[in-house]
Design an enzyme around this catalytic site. Structure first.
Site, PDB file in Angstrom:
ATOM      1  N   MET A  62       0.629  -1.099  -0.126  1.00 36.15           N
ATOM      2  CA  MET A  62      -0.067   0.115  -0.188  1.00 36.15           C
ATOM      3  C   MET A  62       1.006   1.219  -0.123  1.00 36.15           C
ATOM      4  O   MET A  62       0.536   2.730   0.548  1.00 36.15           O
ATOM      5  CB  MET A  62      -0.684   0.179   1.033  1.00 36.15           C
ATOM      6  N   PRO A  63       2.070   1.558  -0.757  1.00 35.31           N
ATOM      7  CA  PRO A  63       2.843   2.642  -0.922  1.00 35.31           C
ATOM      8  C   PRO A  63       2.418   3.555  -1.032  1.00 35.31           C
ATOM      9  O   PRO A  63       1.224   3.604  -2.091  1.00 35.31           O
ATOM     10  CB  PRO A  63       4.543   2.064  -1.059  1.00 35.31           C
ATOM     11  N   ILE A  64       2.811   4.835  -0.741  1.00 31.55           N
ATOM     12  CA  ILE A  64       1.911   5.906  -1.393  1.00 31.55           C
ATOM     13  C   ILE A  64       2.970   6.319  -2.224  1.00 31.55           C
ATOM     14  O   ILE A  64       4.153   7.262  -1.075  1.00 31.55           O
ATOM     15  CB  ILE A  64       1.040   6.879  -0.791  1.00 31.55           C
ATOM     16  N   PHE A  89       0.519   3.746  -5.202  1.00 34.07           N
ATOM     17  CA  PHE A  89       0.378   4.370  -6.104  1.00 34.07           C
ATOM     18  C   PHE A  89       1.271   5.763  -6.442  1.00 34.07           C
ATOM     19  O   PHE A  89       2.638   5.548  -5.051  1.00 34.07           O
ATOM     20  CB  PHE A  89      -0.824   6.179  -5.067  1.00 34.07           C
TER      21      PHE A  89
END
Lengths: 78, 78, 78, 78, 78, 78
Positions: C1-3, C48
Site C-alpha cells: 500500500m505504498p504512496i 500509488f
C-alpha cells in the site's frame, strides 16, 4: 484512487484517552472513504486514508505552540 | 531538486522483521535517486528522499483499517 | 500500500521540452513501483505514485528562487 | 489560512541535544507565522505550522542515507 | 486543528464534467469537517481541508499511468 | 536538509494582485531559509522550500469553501 491524509495532534478527545483511539481511527477511515464513494463515486478498494498524529509541541497556531495558544485563547473574553 | 516521499506501513516484509530495515531503506533511497538521475538527469546531491513509516492502525484501505481489510480480502475467493 | 510522491520543478530536462514528458512520467511510475515490489515485495496494484510539478518560481533553494540560485552556483568556481 | 510544514531530521543542532528542542520549535513556529503575516498579511490565528521530525535513517540525500552522505562529503576536499 | 488533504485525479465523475465540480468540493469539505467534529469533537472553525487535483498523467497505479492501468484492468475477466 | 512546504490560497494580498507575486515568493523563500539557518544552523544550500498555491475553491475552513466561510465570519459581530 483518492488519497486522504488527516493530520491531527496526538491528544485524546475523550476522558482517559491521550491520543486518537483505534476505534476513532476506524470511524475516520470509514467516514472519509464512504464520503468519497458517495460524492465522487470512488470505490472503497481504491481509496487510501493515512492518519498522521503530530505531537502538540510540533503544531503551531497563532504564532505559538498549539497548547500555549489555546491557553491564551481561553483567557480572552468572548 | 526532486523531493520524493515514500509512505509505507510500519511492518516487516521479511521473516523476523517488524518494520522496514535500515538496509531496505538504503536500497529505496538509492533506487529512487538513481531513477531520477536516469530519467530526468537530476544530480544525486540535489535529490531528497523521505521515508514516512505509518502505523498499520493509521492506514485505511477499502473503508477499513488496513489489516482488517487485508483479512477480508484474504477470505474472498479469486 | 505504498504512496510515493515525487515533487519536481515544472521544467524540461531534454532539448525542446518545457516540462516532464508523459513518457518520462510513465518511466518514473514504473521505476518506483517496481522498486517497491523488488525491495519490499509490495504488489504493483496497491502502490500509488503521484507526480507533483512545481513552478520554478515556487521552489526555493539556497535562500533564493531555484533559478536564481542555479545562476549564482554556475558563477562560482569549482 | 496558510499551512506550513517543516520537515527536519530528528537530530540535535546544539551540544547535548539529540533532537529539535521545544524552545527551537517555538522559535520556528513564531518565525514562520510572523513571516507570513509580514509578507502576505496572513493573520497569526489562521496559520498552522506543523513540524515533522524524520529519523536520519529515513532521510536520503545524494543517493545515500543522510548520515552516510554527510560522511562522504566531509572526506571530499574543497 | 485538523488538516485534511484530499488528493484526487482531475477528472469528472458525472456526465459532462471533466473535473470535480465546485458543488462536489463543497460537499467533501462539509463532510470531512463534520466527520472530525462528530468523531473527535474538533470545532469546524479550526479544521482546514485542502483538495489537491492531480492530472491523470501524473498519477501512477499498478506500475502504469492510471488511465492505462484502468484500461488493462477493464480487459481482465472477473 | 530541511524541506519546508508553504500551502497558501491562490489569491493576491495587495491591491491589483490575484496571486502571490514572484517578489513575495522570493521573500518567503529567503525568510524561511534564514530562519532555519538562525534557529537550527541549517545551511541555506541544503534547504528546500516549496510554495503550493491552492485554488480558493479547493480550500475548506469552518466546514465551508474558504471564501464562503470568510463572508459568514465577516457578518458575525465582534
Amino acid at each position: 484512487m483518492p488519497i486522504v491524509t488527516i493530520k491531527v495532534t496526538r491528544e485524546g478527545t475523550k476522558p482517559g484517552t491521550t491520543a486518537v483511539t483505534a476505534e476513532e481511527k476506524a470511524q475516520l477511515i470509514k467516514g472519509v472513504s464512504h464520503l468519497l464513494l458517495d460524492v465522487l463515486n470512488k470505490p472503497l478498494e481504491s481509496t487510501f486514508v493515512v492518519i498522521d498524529e503530530v505531537e502538540t509541541e510540533n503544531w503551531g497556531w497563532g504564532g505559538l505552540p498549539a497548547l500555549e495558544y489555546r491557553k491564551q485563547r481561553a483567557l480572552k473574553p468572548g
